[in-house]
Design a protein around this motif. Structure first.
Motif, mmCIF file in Angstrom:
data_model
loop_
_atom_site.group_PDB
_atom_site.id
_atom_site.type_symbol
_atom_site.label_atom_id
_atom_site.label_comp_id
_atom_site.label_asym_id
_atom_site.label_seq_id
_atom_site.Cartn_x
_atom_site.Cartn_y
_atom_site.Cartn_z
ATOM 1 N N ARG A 87 0.919 -1.215 -0.064
ATOM 2 C CA ARG A 87 0.098 -0.202 -0.009
ATOM 3 C C ARG A 87 0.946 1.064 -0.062
ATOM 4 O O ARG A 87 1.921 1.127 0.312
ATOM 5 N N ARG A 93 -6.146 10.910 1.370
ATOM 6 C CA ARG A 93 -6.845 10.108 0.739
ATOM 7 C C ARG A 93 -6.489 9.599 -0.829
ATOM 8 O O ARG A 93 -7.165 9.826 -1.608
ATOM 9 N N MET A 95 -5.074 6.570 -3.689
ATOM 10 C CA MET A 95 -5.310 5.232 -3.967
ATOM 11 C C MET A 95 -4.477 5.088 -5.138
ATOM 12 O O MET A 95 -4.548 5.952 -6.120
ATOM 13 N N ALA A 236 -12.135 0.584 -0.628
ATOM 14 C CA ALA A 236 -11.695 1.683 -0.816
ATOM 15 C C ALA A 236 -10.988 2.289 0.445
ATOM 16 O O ALA A 236 -11.901 2.301 1.543
ATOM 17 N N VAL A 240 -4.788 2.324 -0.332
ATOM 18 C CA VAL A 240 -4.898 1.267 -0.996
ATOM 19 C C VAL A 240 -4.663 1.066 -2.263
ATOM 20 O O VAL A 240 -4.580 2.146 -3.077
ATOM 21 N N TYR A 270 -11.459 10.593 -3.115
ATOM 22 C CA TYR A 270 -10.128 9.989 -2.938
ATOM 23 C C TYR A 270 -9.208 10.777 -4.523
ATOM 24 O O TYR A 270 -9.931 10.964 -5.325
#
Length: 280
Positions: A87, A93, A95, A236, A240, A270
């Motif tokens: 990760r 936030r 991803m 989510a 991630v 995100y």
């Protein structure tokens, strides 16, 4: 360029080089905590192998002249890990969306179109035998700011190969990526998530970090577009890394799912990003 012009340019560049400092290095990924566990060689994650295609000779690409720039500091050594990174960390936030086994002209362009429509970047872990046949798709990835990683040449189970075979799978793929994408890959993902000591060591020698995932969509099983969307949205969270596929079978559901979950992730606040390693 005339010979005297080349020497004049070189002299001017070298004269100003002493004033330039070397940049520090950093890594933006860390071992996963909380969500997900690293895949080990004893329990490889499922995945669909890429289609095996006959090898084509890679086109030769002229490289720019070297030695005409500011001095660079010694490159940081890529660590030899005992488990892959899972990760991202320290980015709020954020991803990462990753796509394996391509590029495939039936599905990869649609995925690239969707990413471009929302102005976001993703990672593509490509297989060398696929990339050798579709270098134009890697060139497009480079033009649009995506990150390309090494996913071996023929998508084998590395834990069943010799060290020499693993090196060949990695090296041939890195060469094809460099020719088509414009630079050597800095990220590696083992097929089926099956790493072993040799894969970590050889990947490090080739300057690549090993990246796994925290959310597996299992899209290769064709579970339905809605199921893929649900798995991404339910998984989510900040940091991630999502695993999907753009090749290795019928990826129609993967293409449709991306069109649905990407805007929803963005609306939820995100930030979809790609890794930025500063060392080579």
């Amino acid at each position: 360029m005339q010979k005297d012009q080349l020497f004049t340019r070189r002299g001017a560049l070298l004269a100003g080089a002493a004033a330039v400092g070397a940049a520090g290095t950093a890594s933006v990924f860390a071992r996963g905590t909380g969500a997900g566990t690293p895949a080990g060689p004893g329990a490889p994650a499922p995945g669909a192998p890429a289609h095996r295609l006959p090898m084509k000779p890679s086109a030769y690409r002229l490289q720019p002249l070297t030695g005409y720039g500011p001095p660079r500091g010694a490159a940081a050594r890529t660590p030899v890990r005992s488990e892959p990174l899972l990760r991202i960390t320290g980015r709020g936030r954020a991803m990462v969306l990753t796509f394996d086994d391509g590029p495939d002209p039936r599905y990869t362009p649609d995925i690239l179109d969707t990413l471009a429509a929302y102005d976001v970047h993703a990672m593509f872990f490509v297989c060398g035998e696929m990339a050798a046949h579709h270098p134009e798709l890697l060139a497009r990835m480079a033009d649009e700011g995506h990150t390309v990683g090494n996913h071996t040449w023929s998508h084998p189970l590395l834990t069943k190969l010799t060290r020499r075979q693993i090196r060949s799978e990695m090296t041939r793929t890195s060469e094809v990526i460099e020719n088509a994408y414009g630079e050597r890959p800095r990220w590696f993902r083992a097929p089926y998530g099956a790493w072993n000591r040799a894969a970590f060591q050889l990947g490090s020698e080739l300057g690549m970090e090993s990246l796994a995932w925290t959310v597996d969509t299992l899209d290769w099983t064709s579970p339905g577009t809605g199921t893929i969307v649900d798995r991404v949205e339910n998984g989510a969270a900040p940091g991630v890394v999502v695993l999907s596929h753009d090749a290795g079978g019928d990826r129609t559901q993967s293409v449709r799912a991306l069109r649905r979950y990407l805007p929803q992730l963005l609306d939820s606040g995100y930030h979809i990003t790609v890794p930025r390693r500063q060392h080579t």
